[in-house]
Design a protein around this motif. Structure first.
Motif, short mmCIF file in Angstrom:
data_model
loop_
_atom_site.label_atom_id
_atom_site.label_comp_id
_atom_site.label_asym_id
_atom_site.label_seq_id
_atom_site.Cartn_x
_atom_site.Cartn_y
_atom_site.Cartn_z
N MET A 192 0.84 -1.18 0.00
CA MET A 192 0.00 0.00 0.00
C MET A 192 0.89 1.24 0.00
O MET A 192 1.88 1.32 0.70
CB MET A 192 -0.91 -0.01 1.22
CG MET A 192 -1.76 1.20 1.34
SD MET A 192 -2.74 1.15 2.83
CE MET A 192 -4.33 1.37 2.14
N TYR A 193 0.51 2.21 -0.81
CA TYR A 193 1.29 3.44 -0.93
C TYR A 193 1.30 4.19 0.40
O TYR A 193 0.28 4.36 1.05
CB TYR A 193 0.72 4.34 -2.00
CG TYR A 193 0.78 3.74 -3.38
CD1 TYR A 193 2.00 3.41 -3.94
CD2 TYR A 193 -0.36 3.49 -4.10
CE1 TYR A 193 2.08 2.86 -5.20
CE2 TYR A 193 -0.30 2.93 -5.37
CZ TYR A 193 0.92 2.63 -5.91
OH TYR A 193 0.98 2.08 -7.15
N GLY A 194 2.46 4.64 0.79
CA GLY A 194 2.58 5.48 1.96
C GLY A 194 2.63 4.76 3.29
O GLY A 194 2.76 5.39 4.33
N ARG A 195 2.54 3.44 3.29
CA ARG A 195 2.52 2.71 4.56
C ARG A 195 3.83 2.90 5.33
O ARG A 195 3.81 3.12 6.54
CB ARG A 195 2.27 1.23 4.31
CG ARG A 195 2.18 0.43 5.61
CD ARG A 195 1.74 -0.97 5.39
NE ARG A 195 0.31 -0.92 5.09
CZ ARG A 195 -0.38 -1.94 4.62
NH1 ARG A 195 0.22 -3.07 4.37
NH2 ARG A 195 -1.66 -1.82 4.37
N LYS A 196 4.94 2.86 4.64
CA LYS A 196 6.23 3.03 5.31
C LYS A 196 6.38 4.47 5.81
O LYS A 196 6.89 4.70 6.90
CB LYS A 196 7.38 2.67 4.37
CG LYS A 196 7.45 1.20 4.08
CD LYS A 196 8.57 0.88 3.13
CE LYS A 196 8.56 -0.61 2.83
NZ LYS A 196 9.62 -0.97 1.89
N ALA A 197 5.91 5.43 5.02
CA ALA A 197 5.97 6.83 5.45
C ALA A 197 5.10 7.03 6.68
O ALA A 197 5.49 7.73 7.62
CB ALA A 197 5.53 7.75 4.32
N TYR A 198 3.93 6.42 6.68
CA TYR A 198 3.03 6.51 7.84
C TYR A 198 3.71 5.93 9.08
O TYR A 198 3.65 6.51 10.16
CB TYR A 198 1.72 5.78 7.55
CG TYR A 198 0.83 5.65 8.75
CD1 TYR A 198 0.13 6.75 9.23
CD2 TYR A 198 0.69 4.45 9.42
CE1 TYR A 198 -0.69 6.64 10.35
CE2 TYR A 198 -0.11 4.32 10.54
CZ TYR A 198 -0.80 5.44 10.99
OH TYR A 198 -1.60 5.32 12.10
N GLN A 199 4.36 4.80 8.91
CA GLN A 199 5.05 4.17 10.03
C GLN A 199 6.16 5.07 10.57
O GLN A 199 6.34 5.21 11.77
CB GLN A 199 5.63 2.83 9.60
CG GLN A 199 6.29 2.05 10.71
CD GLN A 199 6.86 0.73 10.22
OE1 GLN A 199 6.68 0.33 9.08
NE2 GLN A 199 7.56 0.04 11.09
N LEU A 200 6.89 5.73 9.66
CA LEU A 200 7.96 6.64 10.06
C LEU A 200 7.40 7.83 10.85
O LEU A 200 7.93 8.19 11.90
CB LEU A 200 8.72 7.12 8.83
CG LEU A 200 9.97 7.92 9.08
CD1 LEU A 200 11.03 7.09 9.80
CD2 LEU A 200 10.53 8.43 7.75
N VAL A 201 6.31 8.41 10.36
CA VAL A 201 5.69 9.54 11.06
C VAL A 201 5.14 9.09 12.41
O VAL A 201 5.27 9.80 13.41
CB VAL A 201 4.57 10.16 10.20
CG1 VAL A 201 3.75 11.17 10.99
CG2 VAL A 201 5.17 10.81 8.96
N LYS A 202 4.57 7.91 12.45
CA LYS A 202 4.02 7.37 13.70
C LYS A 202 5.14 7.20 14.74
O LYS A 202 4.96 7.54 15.91
CB LYS A 202 3.34 6.04 13.42
CG LYS A 202 2.51 5.51 14.53
CD LYS A 202 1.76 4.26 14.06
CE LYS A 202 1.09 3.57 15.21
NZ LYS A 202 0.42 2.35 14.78
N GLU A 203 6.29 6.68 14.32
CA GLU A 203 7.43 6.54 15.22
C GLU A 203 7.89 7.90 15.72
O GLU A 203 8.19 8.07 16.90
CB GLU A 203 8.59 5.84 14.51
CG GLU A 203 8.43 4.37 14.35
CD GLU A 203 9.65 3.72 13.69
OE1 GLU A 203 10.74 4.32 13.70
OE2 GLU A 203 9.49 2.62 13.15
N PHE A 204 7.93 8.86 14.82
CA PHE A 204 8.37 10.21 15.18
C PHE A 204 7.40 10.84 16.19
O PHE A 204 7.82 11.44 17.17
CB PHE A 204 8.46 11.07 13.92
CG PHE A 204 8.87 12.48 14.19
CD1 PHE A 204 10.18 12.79 14.50
CD2 PHE A 204 7.95 13.51 14.11
CE1 PHE A 204 10.57 14.09 14.74
CE2 PHE A 204 8.33 14.81 14.35
CZ PHE A 204 9.63 15.10 14.67
#
Length: 49
Positions: A1-13
């Protein structure tokens, strides 16, 4: 899914302590940058046609 890794990165931040800038997951960051780069290349090829 598009953006899943980016979402995970923002969530960690966002889960860090308020007012503190915690080190981010550099491996995940590199994966997000690579994914964005790939999407850009795909879009460019579509725009050319």
């Amino acid at each position: 899914m598009y953006g899943r890794k980016a979402y995970q990165l923002v969530k960690e931040f966002a889960s860090g302590e308020k007012g503190q800038l915690a080190p981010f997951n550099s491996d995940l960051f590199e994966q997000v940058v690579a994914e964005c780069s790939q999407h850009h290349k795909e879009l460019q090829s579509l725009i050319r046609y």
